[in-house]
Design a protein around this motif. Structure first.
Motif, PDB file in Angstrom:
ATOM      1  N   PRO A 128      25.711  81.108   4.281  1.00  0.00           N
ATOM      2  CA  PRO A 128      25.003  80.329   5.310  1.00  0.00           C
ATOM      3  C   PRO A 128      23.556  80.768   5.487  1.00  0.00           C
ATOM      4  CG  PRO A 128      26.555  81.879   6.321  1.00  0.00           C
ATOM      5  CD  PRO A 128      26.839  81.885   4.859  1.00  0.00           C
ATOM      6  N   LEU A 129      23.280  82.035   5.236  1.00  0.00           N
ATOM      7  CA  LEU A 129      21.905  82.521   5.345  1.00  0.00           C
ATOM      8  C   LEU A 129      21.031  81.900   4.264  1.00  0.00           C
ATOM      9  CD1 LEU A 129      19.858  84.395   6.631  1.00  0.00           C
ATOM     10  CD2 LEU A 129      20.777  86.281   5.265  1.00  0.00           C
ATOM     11  N   ARG A 130      21.558  81.837   3.052  1.00  0.00           N
ATOM     12  CA  ARG A 130      20.812  81.226   1.949  1.00  0.00           C
ATOM     13  C   ARG A 130      20.577  79.731   2.230  1.00  0.00           C
ATOM     14  NH1 ARG A 130      23.626  83.244  -1.749  1.00  0.00           N
ATOM     15  NH2 ARG A 130      22.212  84.919  -2.379  1.00  0.00           N
ATOM     16  N   ALA A 131      21.574  79.066   2.798  1.00  0.00           N
ATOM     17  CA  ALA A 131      21.427  77.648   3.128  1.00  0.00           C
ATOM     18  C   ALA A 131      20.353  77.438   4.196  1.00  0.00           C
ATOM     19  CB  ALA A 131      22.765  77.082   3.600  1.00  0.00           C
ATOM     20  N   SER A 132      20.310  78.318   5.188  1.00  0.00           N
ATOM     21  CA  SER A 132      19.288  78.214   6.236  1.00  0.00           C
ATOM     22  C   SER A 132      17.894  78.452   5.673  1.00  0.00           C
ATOM     23  CB  SER A 132      19.581  79.210   7.365  1.00  0.00           C
ATOM     24  OG  SER A 132      20.795  78.905   8.022  1.00  0.00           O
ATOM     25  N   LEU A 133      17.778  79.422   4.790  1.00  0.00           N
ATOM     26  CA  LEU A 133      16.491  79.684   4.151  1.00  0.00           C
ATOM     27  C   LEU A 133      16.035  78.482   3.327  1.00  0.00           C
ATOM     28  CD1 LEU A 133      16.613  83.409   2.936  1.00  0.00           C
ATOM     29  CD2 LEU A 133      14.880  82.354   4.404  1.00  0.00           C
ATOM     30  N   LEU A 134      16.961  77.874   2.621  1.00  0.00           N
ATOM     31  CA  LEU A 134      16.625  76.700   1.824  1.00  0.00           C
ATOM     32  C   LEU A 134      16.095  75.582   2.723  1.00  0.00           C
ATOM     33  CD1 LEU A 134      16.652  75.434  -1.006  1.00  0.00           C
ATOM     34  CD2 LEU A 134      18.998  74.683  -0.556  1.00  0.00           C
ATOM     35  N   GLY A 135      16.744  75.386   3.876  1.00  0.00           N
ATOM     36  CA  GLY A 135      16.272  74.381   4.820  1.00  0.00           C
ATOM     37  C   GLY A 135      14.894  74.702   5.364  1.00  0.00           C
ATOM     38  N   SER A 136      14.636  75.982   5.635  1.00  0.00           N
ATOM     39  CA  SER A 136      13.321  76.383   6.141  1.00  0.00           C
ATOM     40  C   SER A 136      12.236  76.150   5.094  1.00  0.00           C
ATOM     41  CB  SER A 136      13.345  77.855   6.554  1.00  0.00           C
ATOM     42  OG  SER A 136      14.134  78.050   7.711  1.00  0.00           O
ATOM     43  N   TYR A 137      12.540  76.437   3.838  1.00  0.00           N
ATOM     44  CA  TYR A 137      11.559  76.199   2.780  1.00  0.00           C
ATOM     45  C   TYR A 137      11.266  74.713   2.631  1.00  0.00           C
ATOM     46  CZ  TYR A 137      10.568  80.736   0.667  1.00  0.00           C
ATOM     47  OH  TYR A 137      10.074  81.995   0.431  1.00  0.00           O
ATOM     48  N   GLU A 138      12.297  73.879   2.705  1.00  0.00           N
ATOM     49  CA  GLU A 138      12.078  72.438   2.579  1.00  0.00           C
ATOM     50  C   GLU A 138      11.230  71.914   3.729  1.00  0.00           C
ATOM     51  OE1 GLU A 138      15.778  70.437   2.098  1.00  0.00           O
ATOM     52  OE2 GLU A 138      16.084  71.187   0.048  1.00  0.00           O
TER      53      GLU A 138
ATOM     54  N   LEU B  78      15.979  84.483  11.478  1.00  0.00           N
ATOM     55  CA  LEU B  78      16.447  84.353  10.098  1.00  0.00           C
ATOM     56  C   LEU B  78      15.967  85.545   9.264  1.00  0.00           C
ATOM     57  CD1 LEU B  78      18.071  82.452   8.315  1.00  0.00           C
ATOM     58  CD2 LEU B  78      15.970  81.169   7.842  1.00  0.00           C
ATOM     59  N   LEU B  79      14.749  85.992   9.529  1.00  0.00           N
ATOM     60  CA  LEU B  79      14.241  87.172   8.830  1.00  0.00           C
ATOM     61  C   LEU B  79      15.069  88.404   9.197  1.00  0.00           C
ATOM     62  CD1 LEU B  79      10.514  88.057   8.281  1.00  0.00           C
ATOM     63  CD2 LEU B  79      12.151  89.830   8.878  1.00  0.00           C
ATOM     64  N   ALA B  80      15.404  88.549  10.488  1.00  0.00           N
ATOM     65  CA  ALA B  80      16.216  89.699  10.918  1.00  0.00           C
ATOM     66  C   ALA B  80      17.610  89.638  10.298  1.00  0.00           C
ATOM     67  CB  ALA B  80      16.303  89.738  12.440  1.00  0.00           C
ATOM     68  N   ASP B  81      18.182  88.436  10.194  1.00  0.00           N
ATOM     69  CA  ASP B  81      19.484  88.291   9.533  1.00  0.00           C
ATOM     70  C   ASP B  81      19.393  88.731   8.073  1.00  0.00           C
ATOM     71  OD1 ASP B  81      20.592  87.295  11.855  1.00  0.00           O
ATOM     72  OD2 ASP B  81      20.451  85.191  11.243  1.00  0.00           O
ATOM     73  N   SER B  82      18.288  88.359   7.419  1.00  0.00           N
ATOM     74  CA  SER B  82      18.090  88.738   6.016  1.00  0.00           C
ATOM     75  C   SER B  82      17.952  90.252   5.877  1.00  0.00           C
ATOM     76  CB  SER B  82      16.846  88.045   5.452  1.00  0.00           C
ATOM     77  OG  SER B  82      16.966  86.643   5.514  1.00  0.00           O
ATOM     78  N   LEU B  83      17.250  90.876   6.806  1.00  0.00           N
ATOM     79  CA  LEU B  83      17.098  92.328   6.787  1.00  0.00           C
ATOM     80  C   LEU B  83      18.444  93.020   6.959  1.00  0.00           C
ATOM     81  CD1 LEU B  83      15.478  94.971   6.865  1.00  0.00           C
ATOM     82  CD2 LEU B  83      15.066  94.549   9.307  1.00  0.00           C
ATOM     83  N   GLU B  84      19.241  92.548   7.908  1.00  0.00           N
ATOM     84  CA  GLU B  84      20.550  93.161   8.148  1.00  0.00           C
ATOM     85  C   GLU B  84      21.450  93.025   6.920  1.00  0.00           C
ATOM     86  OE1 GLU B  84      24.102  93.122  11.536  1.00  0.00           O
ATOM     87  OE2 GLU B  84      22.490  91.645  11.616  1.00  0.00           O
ATOM     88  N   LEU B  85      21.463  91.847   6.305  1.00  0.00           N
ATOM     89  CA  LEU B  85      22.278  91.643   5.112  1.00  0.00           C
ATOM     90  C   LEU B  85      21.779  92.509   3.957  1.00  0.00           C
ATOM     91  CD1 LEU B  85      24.546  89.974   3.688  1.00  0.00           C
ATOM     92  CD2 LEU B  85      22.714  88.415   2.957  1.00  0.00           C
TER      93      LEU B  85
ATOM     94  N   HIS C 240      12.193  78.101  -3.564  1.00  0.00           N
ATOM     95  CA  HIS C 240      13.071  76.979  -3.219  1.00  0.00           C
ATOM     96  C   HIS C 240      14.020  76.694  -4.377  1.00  0.00           C
ATOM     97  CE1 HIS C 240      14.205  72.709  -3.149  1.00  0.00           C
ATOM     98  NE2 HIS C 240      14.213  72.833  -1.836  1.00  0.00           N
ATOM     99  N   SER C 241      13.474  76.668  -5.599  1.00  0.00           N
ATOM    100  CA  SER C 241      14.304  76.423  -6.774  1.00  0.00           C
ATOM    101  C   SER C 241      15.352  77.516  -6.940  1.00  0.00           C
ATOM    102  CB  SER C 241      13.429  76.361  -8.035  1.00  0.00           C
ATOM    103  OG  SER C 241      12.507  75.317  -7.951  1.00  0.00           O
ATOM    104  N   LEU C 242      14.951  78.766  -6.718  1.00  0.00           N
ATOM    105  CA  LEU C 242      15.858  79.893  -6.895  1.00  0.00           C
ATOM    106  C   LEU C 242      16.990  79.851  -5.873  1.00  0.00           C
ATOM    107  CD1 LEU C 242      16.357  82.450  -8.539  1.00  0.00           C
ATOM    108  CD2 LEU C 242      14.923  83.694  -6.899  1.00  0.00           C
ATOM    109  N   LEU C 243      16.665  79.553  -4.626  1.00  0.00           N
ATOM    110  CA  LEU C 243      17.700  79.444  -3.591  1.00  0.00           C
ATOM    111  C   LEU C 243      18.684  78.334  -3.932  1.00  0.00           C
ATOM    112  CD1 LEU C 243      15.454  79.803  -0.412  1.00  0.00           C
ATOM    113  CD2 LEU C 243      17.271  81.384  -1.079  1.00  0.00           C
ATOM    114  N   SER C 244      18.167  77.194  -4.356  1.00  0.00           N
ATOM    115  CA  SER C 244      19.025  76.061  -4.685  1.00  0.00           C
ATOM    116  C   SER C 244      19.921  76.379  -5.870  1.00  0.00           C
ATOM    117  CB  SER C 244      18.152  74.833  -4.987  1.00  0.00           C
ATOM    118  OG  SER C 244      18.959  73.717  -5.312  1.00  0.00           O
ATOM    119  N   ALA C 245      19.349  77.005  -6.903  1.00  0.00           N
ATOM    120  CA  ALA C 245      20.128  77.319  -8.096  1.00  0.00           C
ATOM    121  C   ALA C 245      21.206  78.359  -7.807  1.00  0.00           C
ATOM    122  CB  ALA C 245      19.205  77.821  -9.203  1.00  0.00           C
TER     123      ALA C 245
END
Length: 436
Positions: free
Chosen positions: A383-393, A328-335, A208-213
């Motif tokens: 936007p993918l990083r932002a979505s991941l951050l929301g999922s972690y929160e 979201l995982l599939a989006d991360s894999l594609e990227l 979470h910290s890493l995504l935010s930073a």
């Protein structure tokens, strides 16, 4: 003393969980970091209750973050809602991985039946693009690729109506956290982590910290992928080089050219994990960010223009599974795969046999081409990083609640120090000697 930098990044998250003002939240966190035995006041709680919703329309999206752990809201998804999504997710992952699968005749006999049913098999470890999934993120065998094809809703508390143990065994649904019963299969993050110590939240808090930073840091758009060149840097008198990475036939440029590019341009690599793959001679003054990096520095250095930071979004997604939307995982894999293709194309290796046209970063035109593609990836990753951050929160609030989050420590993951000629570089050298 525990590091306080991640605490600064977690202020907003802890505020939402505790109900305290930002300054007071950080004060409590800092007090715990410096004096672990300090008794903390209990967080404010919402009145207990348990709301239940049933989603029966196929257009409904299951990823919500509005509820709090104290509210314990639950959702039931009708089978005609979740099952088509699960099937679509599996097809998409299979399509993304198809090029990287090992030949079908390499499937062990004991796995042939399962592979015929769902199509998943191990990856080709010598494929120049897909080998990073095996080497970096421990995607091993058909079990590893099948794991990415398992579907999850992303809700911290959800019941999938009509689901059975067969869906879990067949690879349709995630095994972790599942509770099979007569009404279907339930995933309850709060119950799954009910007996976990606060330390169990540590890896999730770190990511979470890493995504935010990373989101906040300024992008660096003039590194030109030279970390790959640093792996093959070999001036006179330097130790022997490690093997050319698996999947590459050979270097596409001369050793003289590699040395010249590295020495003239210098290395501006901000990715902590990349540094440990550098050849020993590529450290010191050649890397603008130092000859060695501490894991804690990743919070300061990781930036949204880094190609490997985009690839790591897959690792961060896999860490949260099954508590994030499978899409979201599939989006991360594609990227990650697209980022890897640019990573390999701009390397000094010959990957034309894998359909990759080289990006000649040793030329002005090639560097301009790389920068354009780097910016395109950065825009896709945001936007993918932002979505991941929301999922972690969402997950942290529901799985651990305010009390344990305040007592947890967002310390970095393992491998505290990275330096050129580190373990991955030495392992590559050993493997080269074994093949000789």
């Amino acid at each position: 003393m525990r590091p306080l930098m991640p605490a600064l990044l977690l202020t907003s998250l802890l505020q939402r969980c505790t109900g305290l003002e930002p300054s007071r939240t950080l004060m409590h966190y800092a007090a715990f970091a410096t004096a672990p035995r300090l008794a903390l006041p209990p967080p404010r709680r919402q009145p207990p209750g348990c709301a239940r919703r049933r989603i029966t329309t196929a257009s409904a999206h299951a990823h919500t973050t509005e509820t709090t752990p104290e509210e314990g809201a639950s959702v039931s998804l009708a089978e005609h809602v979740w099952r088509p999504k699960a099937e679509a997710h599996k097809r998409r992952v299979l399509e993304l991985l198809e090029e990287g699968f090992a030949p079908a005749d390499h499937v062990p006999r004991r796995y042939e039946e399962q592979t015929k049913k769902d199509g998943f098999r191990k990856l080709n470890e010598k494929h120049a693009v897909f080998n990073f999934l095996h080497e970096y993120y421990n995607v091993r065998g058909a079990k590893g690729t099948r794991r990415m094809g398992r579907w999850s809703s992303g809700l911290p508390y959800v019941t999938l109506e009509g689901a059975t143990a067969a869906d879990v065994e067949a690879g349709t649904l995630n095994r972790l956290g599942c509770e099979v019963h007569a009404g279907g299969v339930t995933y309850d993050a709060r119950r799954h982590f009910a007996r976990a110590e606060p330390a169990a939240a540590t890896p999730f808090l770190w990511y979470h910290s890493l995504l935010s930073a990373t989101t906040s840091n300024k992008p660096i758009l003039h590194c030109y992928n030279l970390h790959e060149w640093a792996m093959q840097y070999w001036p006179d008198g330097a130790p022997p080089l490690a093997a050319v990475p698996g999947g590459h036939d050979a270097a596409a440029v001369s050793q003289e050219t590699i040395n010249k590019v590295v020495e003239e341009k210098g290395i501006r690599c901000t990715h902590v994990d990349a540094l440990r793959f550098f050849a020993p001679a590529a450290g010191g003054p050649l890397n603008r960010h130092g000859a060695s990096l501490q894991r804690e520095q990743q919070i300061e250095l990781e930036q949204p223009g880094c190609v490997h930071a985009h690839m790591d979004l897959l690792k961060i997604s896999l860490r949260l599974s099954p508590w994030l939307p499978a899409e979201l995982l599939a989006d991360s894999l594609e990227l990650a795969l697209d980022a890897r293709r640019l990573d390999v194309a701009a390397s000094p290796y010959d990957a034309t046999g894998f359909g990759l046209a080289p990006v000649l970063i040793e030329t002005d035109e090639g560097r301009r081409e790389f920068k354009v593609k780097q910016i395109e990836l950065m825009k896709r990753a945001a936007p993918l990083r932002a979505s991941l951050l929301g999922s972690y929160e969402c997950f942290l609030r529901h799985a651990f609640g305010a009390d344990r989050l305040v007592r947890a420590s967002p310390e970095p993951e393992r491998y505290a120090t990275a330096r050129p000629g580190g373990l991955p570089w030495r392992r590559s050298l050993i493997e080269q000697e074994q093949r000789a």
